[in-house]
Design a protein around this motif. Structure first.
Motif, PDB file in Angstrom:
ATOM      1  N   TYR A  99       0.867  -1.180   0.142  1.00  0.00           N
ATOM      2  CA  TYR A  99      -0.072  -0.083   0.080  1.00  0.00           C
ATOM      3  C   TYR A  99       0.884   1.115   0.064  1.00  0.00           C
ATOM      4  O   TYR A  99       0.717   2.242  -0.882  1.00  0.00           O
ATOM      5  N   LEU A 100       1.921   1.407   0.806  1.00  0.00           N
ATOM      6  CA  LEU A 100       2.928   2.440   0.604  1.00  0.00           C
ATOM      7  C   LEU A 100       3.424   2.551  -0.759  1.00  0.00           C
ATOM      8  O   LEU A 100       3.464   3.750  -0.938  1.00  0.00           O
ATOM      9  N   PHE A 101       3.895   1.462  -1.174  1.00  0.00           N
ATOM     10  CA  PHE A 101       4.243   1.722  -2.567  1.00  0.00           C
ATOM     11  C   PHE A 101       3.131   2.213  -3.512  1.00  0.00           C
ATOM     12  O   PHE A 101       3.533   2.884  -4.457  1.00  0.00           O
ATOM     13  N   ALA A 102       2.142   1.631  -3.408  1.00  0.00           N
ATOM     14  CA  ALA A 102       0.820   2.197  -4.259  1.00  0.00           C
ATOM     15  C   ALA A 102       0.770   3.650  -4.071  1.00  0.00           C
ATOM     16  O   ALA A 102       0.482   4.348  -5.027  1.00  0.00           O
ATOM     17  N   GLY A 129      -3.849   2.768 -16.436  1.00  0.00           N
ATOM     18  CA  GLY A 129      -3.052   1.579 -16.316  1.00  0.00           C
ATOM     19  C   GLY A 129      -2.488   1.096 -14.934  1.00  0.00           C
ATOM     20  O   GLY A 129      -2.523  -0.213 -14.645  1.00  0.00           O
ATOM     21  N   ILE A 130      -2.279   2.163 -14.047  1.00  0.00           N
ATOM     22  CA  ILE A 130      -1.689   1.781 -12.777  1.00  0.00           C
ATOM     23  C   ILE A 130      -2.953   0.902 -11.967  1.00  0.00           C
ATOM     24  O   ILE A 130      -2.682   0.184 -11.265  1.00  0.00           O
ATOM     25  N   PHE A 131      -4.341   1.468 -12.313  1.00  0.00           N
ATOM     26  CA  PHE A 131      -5.454   0.749 -11.330  1.00  0.00           C
ATOM     27  C   PHE A 131      -5.988  -0.290 -12.088  1.00  0.00           C
ATOM     28  O   PHE A 131      -6.840  -1.112 -11.578  1.00  0.00           O
ATOM     29  N   GLN A 132      -5.080  -1.067 -12.992  1.00  0.00           N
ATOM     30  CA  GLN A 132      -5.365  -2.441 -13.304  1.00  0.00           C
ATOM     31  C   GLN A 132      -4.783  -3.413 -12.361  1.00  0.00           C
ATOM     32  O   GLN A 132      -5.230  -4.600 -12.351  1.00  0.00           O
ATOM     33  N   ASN A 133      -3.893  -2.874 -11.716  1.00  0.00           N
ATOM     34  CA  ASN A 133      -3.094  -3.810 -10.547  1.00  0.00           C
ATOM     35  C   ASN A 133      -4.139  -3.893  -9.372  1.00  0.00           C
ATOM     36  O   ASN A 133      -4.554  -2.842  -8.957  1.00  0.00           O
ATOM     37  N   PRO A 134      -4.473  -5.166  -8.650  1.00  0.00           N
ATOM     38  CA  PRO A 134      -5.449  -5.421  -7.922  1.00  0.00           C
ATOM     39  C   PRO A 134      -5.007  -4.598  -6.515  1.00  0.00           C
ATOM     40  O   PRO A 134      -5.905  -4.484  -5.753  1.00  0.00           O
ATOM     41  N   ILE A 135      -3.752  -4.908  -6.173  1.00  0.00           N
ATOM     42  CA  ILE A 135      -3.239  -4.245  -5.207  1.00  0.00           C
ATOM     43  C   ILE A 135      -3.470  -2.921  -4.970  1.00  0.00           C
ATOM     44  O   ILE A 135      -3.775  -2.204  -3.912  1.00  0.00           O
ATOM     45  N   VAL A 136      -3.273  -2.020  -6.161  1.00  0.00           N
ATOM     46  CA  VAL A 136      -3.245  -0.486  -6.067  1.00  0.00           C
ATOM     47  C   VAL A 136      -4.712  -0.380  -6.065  1.00  0.00           C
ATOM     48  O   VAL A 136      -5.119   0.537  -5.331  1.00  0.00           O
ATOM     49  N   ARG A 137      -5.664  -1.004  -6.524  1.00  0.00           N
ATOM     50  CA  ARG A 137      -7.243  -0.890  -6.295  1.00  0.00           C
ATOM     51  C   ARG A 137      -7.279  -1.212  -5.079  1.00  0.00           C
ATOM     52  O   ARG A 137      -8.228  -0.373  -4.205  1.00  0.00           O
ATOM     53  N   ASP A 138      -6.874  -2.186  -4.289  1.00  0.00           N
ATOM     54  CA  ASP A 138      -7.143  -2.471  -2.834  1.00  0.00           C
ATOM     55  C   ASP A 138      -6.778  -1.379  -1.903  1.00  0.00           C
ATOM     56  O   ASP A 138      -7.332  -0.870  -1.089  1.00  0.00           O
ATOM     57  N   TYR A 141      -9.157   1.574  -2.462  1.00  0.00           N
ATOM     58  CA  TYR A 141     -10.497   1.545  -1.610  1.00  0.00           C
ATOM     59  C   TYR A 141     -10.238   1.624  -0.102  1.00  0.00           C
ATOM     60  O   TYR A 141     -10.917   2.137   0.739  1.00  0.00           O
ATOM     61  N   ALA A 142      -9.115   0.996   0.341  1.00  0.00           N
ATOM     62  CA  ALA A 142      -8.490   0.913   1.759  1.00  0.00           C
ATOM     63  C   ALA A 142      -8.521   2.657   2.372  1.00  0.00           C
ATOM     64  O   ALA A 142      -8.337   2.794   3.541  1.00  0.00           O
ATOM     65  N   THR A 143      -8.101   3.296   1.657  1.00  0.00           N
ATOM     66  CA  THR A 143      -7.748   4.578   1.805  1.00  0.00           C
ATOM     67  C   THR A 143      -8.793   5.556   1.376  1.00  0.00           C
ATOM     68  O   THR A 143      -8.711   7.048   1.368  1.00  0.00           O
ATOM     69  N   GLY A 144     -10.130   5.366   1.222  1.00  0.00           N
ATOM     70  CA  GLY A 144     -11.075   6.198   0.503  1.00  0.00           C
ATOM     71  C   GLY A 144     -11.550   7.106   1.736  1.00  0.00           C
ATOM     72  O   GLY A 144     -11.847   8.289   1.346  1.00  0.00           O
ATOM     73  N   HIS A 145     -11.450   6.659   3.026  1.00  0.00           N
ATOM     74  CA  HIS A 145     -11.812   7.741   3.984  1.00  0.00           C
ATOM     75  C   HIS A 145     -10.921   8.619   4.307  1.00  0.00           C
ATOM     76  O   HIS A 145     -11.222  10.024   4.645  1.00  0.00           O
ATOM     77  N   GLN A 146      -9.748   8.631   3.840  1.00  0.00           N
ATOM     78  CA  GLN A 146      -8.661   9.687   3.835  1.00  0.00           C
ATOM     79  C   GLN A 146      -8.969  10.761   2.664  1.00  0.00           C
ATOM     80  O   GLN A 146      -8.853  12.173   3.166  1.00  0.00           O
ATOM     81  N   ILE A 162     -10.724   9.225 -10.344  1.00  0.00           N
ATOM     82  CA  ILE A 162     -10.372   7.842 -10.301  1.00  0.00           C
ATOM     83  C   ILE A 162     -11.350   6.933  -9.805  1.00  0.00           C
ATOM     84  O   ILE A 162     -11.553   5.999 -10.372  1.00  0.00           O
ATOM     85  N   ASP A 163     -12.183   7.382  -8.621  1.00  0.00           N
ATOM     86  CA  ASP A 163     -13.324   6.637  -8.253  1.00  0.00           C
ATOM     87  C   ASP A 163     -14.287   6.475  -9.361  1.00  0.00           C
ATOM     88  O   ASP A 163     -14.845   5.210  -9.608  1.00  0.00           O
ATOM     89  N   ASP A 164     -14.550   7.381 -10.466  1.00  0.00           N
ATOM     90  CA  ASP A 164     -15.585   7.146 -11.761  1.00  0.00           C
ATOM     91  C   ASP A 164     -14.753   6.185 -12.457  1.00  0.00           C
ATOM     92  O   ASP A 164     -15.427   5.286 -13.051  1.00  0.00           O
ATOM     93  N   LEU A 165     -13.385   6.151 -12.736  1.00  0.00           N
ATOM     94  CA  LEU A 165     -12.678   5.577 -13.670  1.00  0.00           C
ATOM     95  C   LEU A 165     -12.956   3.942 -13.078  1.00  0.00           C
ATOM     96  O   LEU A 165     -13.457   2.940 -14.035  1.00  0.00           O
ATOM     97  N   LEU A 166     -12.772   3.772 -11.658  1.00  0.00           N
ATOM     98  CA  LEU A 166     -12.789   2.353 -11.352  1.00  0.00           C
ATOM     99  C   LEU A 166     -14.233   1.789 -11.515  1.00  0.00           C
ATOM    100  O   LEU A 166     -14.473   0.600 -11.697  1.00  0.00           O
ATOM    101  N   ALA A 167     -15.181   2.853 -11.090  1.00  0.00           N
ATOM    102  CA  ALA A 167     -16.604   2.064 -11.348  1.00  0.00           C
ATOM    103  C   ALA A 167     -16.906   1.886 -12.774  1.00  0.00           C
ATOM    104  O   ALA A 167     -17.600   0.707 -12.952  1.00  0.00           O
ATOM    105  N   GLN A 168     -16.167   2.711 -13.911  1.00  0.00           N
ATOM    106  CA  GLN A 168     -16.394   2.267 -15.247  1.00  0.00           C
ATOM    107  C   GLN A 168     -15.817   1.278 -15.740  1.00  0.00           C
ATOM    108  O   GLN A 168     -16.501   0.307 -16.345  1.00  0.00           O
TER     109      GLN A 168
END
Length: 185
Positions: A99-102, A129-138, A141-146, A162-168
């Protein structure tokens, strides 16, 4: 006498014309001096604006460097990484490092956009491209509250992008992820 008066009138007329021309020349010289001063002030202002933009970019680059140094320390030392653990759910040491690297990847992309190296469209394409990686997506989502606390900022706007992109991407019924989404949505 009328010849004398005519000569006097001509003399007065010539004097008035000379005075008028003198006043006009003085006014022209004043306007020219003021125009030169305004041009010099405009040039100086443009120079200062360029200097301010360069300083802002240098400040952003310095901040980005400091951010990376802090993240690097946290990635290398699990005890330091615990300080940055503000995720909604508990994560393993390995997941925290990922997550720190993401975070570093996303922050780098954000910095490139802020300093003008990427347009909004280019930012969007790199993020896609970056958000194709499931760890980056995780991580996202884990930092949404921030990000929810960011209101009215460029970063908040890009976060919503980015939120809209991930939903699409989640709703897309194509394997061609590189064509999904529009940065203007």
């Amino acid at each position: 006498m009328s010849t004398k008066n005519l000569g006097l009138r001509r003399l007065r007329s010539a004097a008035a014309t000379g005075l008028g021309l003198g006043l006009a020349a003085a006014a022209f010289a004043t306007v020219a001096t003021q125009r030169h001063t305004l041009d010099a002030l405009n040039e100086r202002l443009e120079h200062l604006e360029i200097q301010a933009r360069n300083q802002q970019q240098a400040n952003l680059a310095m901040q980005q460097r400091q951010h990376w140094e802090l993240l690097s320390k946290a990635i290398d030392d699990p005890e330091l990484a615990e300080v940055l653990d503000s995720y909604e759910v508990p994560v393993t040491v390995q997941k925290r490092r990922q997550y720190l690297f993401a975070n570093a990847l996303y922050t780098n992309l954000l910095c490139y956009h802020r300093i003008g190296n990427l347009t909004r469209d280019e930012f969007f394409k790199h993020a896609r491209g970056i958000f194709q990686n499931p760890i980056v997506r995780d991580y996202w989502y884990a930092t949404g509250h921030q990000r929810a606390s960011l209101k009215g900022t460029d970063e908040a706007e890009l976060g919503r992008l980015i939120d809209d992109l991930l939903a699409q991407l989640d709703d897309a019924d194509t394997e061609e992820w590189w064509v999904v989404g529009d940065p203007c949505d």
